[in-house]
Design a protein around this motif. Structure first.
Motif, short mmCIF file in Angstrom:
data_model
loop_
_atom_site.label_atom_id
_atom_site.label_comp_id
_atom_site.label_asym_id
_atom_site.label_seq_id
_atom_site.Cartn_x
_atom_site.Cartn_y
_atom_site.Cartn_z
N ASN A 10 0.83 -1.21 0.00
CA ASN A 10 0.00 0.00 0.00
C ASN A 10 0.87 1.26 0.00
N THR A 13 2.08 1.96 -3.39
CA THR A 13 1.02 2.57 -4.21
C THR A 13 0.90 4.06 -3.93
N SER A 16 3.94 6.06 -5.09
CA SER A 16 4.01 6.25 -6.54
C SER A 16 3.24 7.49 -6.97
N PHE A 136 -4.87 -7.25 -3.21
CA PHE A 136 -4.84 -5.93 -3.82
C PHE A 136 -5.68 -5.94 -5.08
N ARG A 140 -4.31 -0.85 -8.18
CA ARG A 140 -3.15 -0.49 -7.36
C ARG A 140 -1.86 -0.96 -8.00
N ILE A 143 -1.08 1.40 -10.78
CA ILE A 143 -0.50 2.66 -10.31
C ILE A 143 1.01 2.52 -10.16
N ILE A 144 1.44 1.44 -9.52
CA ILE A 144 2.88 1.24 -9.26
C ILE A 144 3.64 1.08 -10.57
#
Length: 287
Positions: A10, A13, A16, A136, A140, A143-144
């Motif tokens: 998390n 995420t 980022s 997850f 997410r 996003i990374i």
């Protein structure tokens, strides 16, 4: 251990998103020495434009994000050309006041156009995945991965292209860049365009796991300023590292201390690091 791994993911995420926002902010500051308080409003508009393209015109998520990047990037160009360039020779306080004015205007504009309600953005990547106890959503993970790809592309652009080299040269010395024939006005507009595009990417990626509303950029921009101060004003590596430090700190702090205080962690971290290294982790030094 499972909880720790989950929170580290998390934190990755959150970090980022923070790093992308801080990168745009530090690019502008590194070249023009402008603390662009309006950057949070550009982040907010990026989320609204992506949401509107998906809901009103039915386009897919990626095309909506592309439109958002282009529109917000061009808005950054307009801000540089018709606001900040005119204030280049004015006292330093004037561009700060102008940036705050732009922030308030864009937030009022967003509230007039889209209303004050909170909106949710659907994502084609909302599937929940469970791997070795780590739960997850694909959003997410997106996003990374997307943030890392954007950072790598930005690095290659700055280091491997002539245009990118002009941005670095101008960040080192605006007068020196002008003397060797670099058009500083074009470089400034390009920098604002990249900055706005990064803000739009960050908000478009983060909005499906958060909410879209007129004030969504407030806390993000405050934390972005904390990040660029932590990393060293104008330092690109510092913005990236600072973003991930803050992301991990917030995620772990919310779990092991209290979720009520996770937003305070940024400012506690700022005090601690600046006490040890007042110039920031990756200070570029005096120019």
């Amino acid at each position: 251990m499972d909880i720790l791994i989950q929170q580290l993911f998390n934190g990755l995420t959150i970090g980022s998103v923070y790093s992308l926002v801080a990168l745009g902010l530090t690019l502008v500051y590194g070249i023009l020495h402008i603390p662009n308080f309006a950057h949070g409003a550009l982040y907010m508009l990026g989320g609204y434009i992506t949401l509107s393209m998906m809901t009103l015109y039915g386009v897919n998520y990626w095309f909506a994000m592309l439109v958002s990047v282009i529109v917000v990037g061009l808005m950054g160009v307009l801000l540089e050309r018709f606001v900040f360039r005119l204030l280049r020779e004015a006292p330093p306080l004037h561009d700060k006041i102008a940036a705050i004015g732009i922030l308030l205007f864009l937030e009022a504009f967003a509230q007039f156009v889209w209303g004050a309600d909170f909106h949710t953005m659907t994502s084609p990547y909302d599937q929940v995945v469970n791997i070795m106890g780590l739960t997850f959503t694909l959003q997410r993970l997106l996003i990374i991965v997307s943030a890392i790809v954007v950072m790598i592309l930005l690095y290659l652009f700055l280091k491997k292209t002539y245009t990118g080299s002009t941005i670095i040269a101008m960040s080192q010395s605006r007068e020196g860049a002008s003397l060797v024939g670099i058009n500083i006005n074009k470089v400034a507009m390009l920098t604002f365009m990249i900055s706005g595009g990064l803000a739009a990417i960050a908000s478009s990626l983060a909005s499906p796991i958060n909410l879209v509303f007129p004030g969504m950029g407030h806390l993000v921009i405050l934390k972005a300023f904390v990040i660029i101060i932590l990393g060293g004003m104008g330092s690109i590596p510092g913005a990236i590292v600072g973003g991930y430090i803050l992301g991990f700190s917030e995620s772990l702090g919310a779990t092991y201390i209290s979720n009520d205080y996770k937003d305070i962690i940024a400012f506690v971290l700022l005090v601690v690091i600046l006490t040890v290294k007042p110039t920031g982790l990756f200070a570029k030094g005096e120019r």
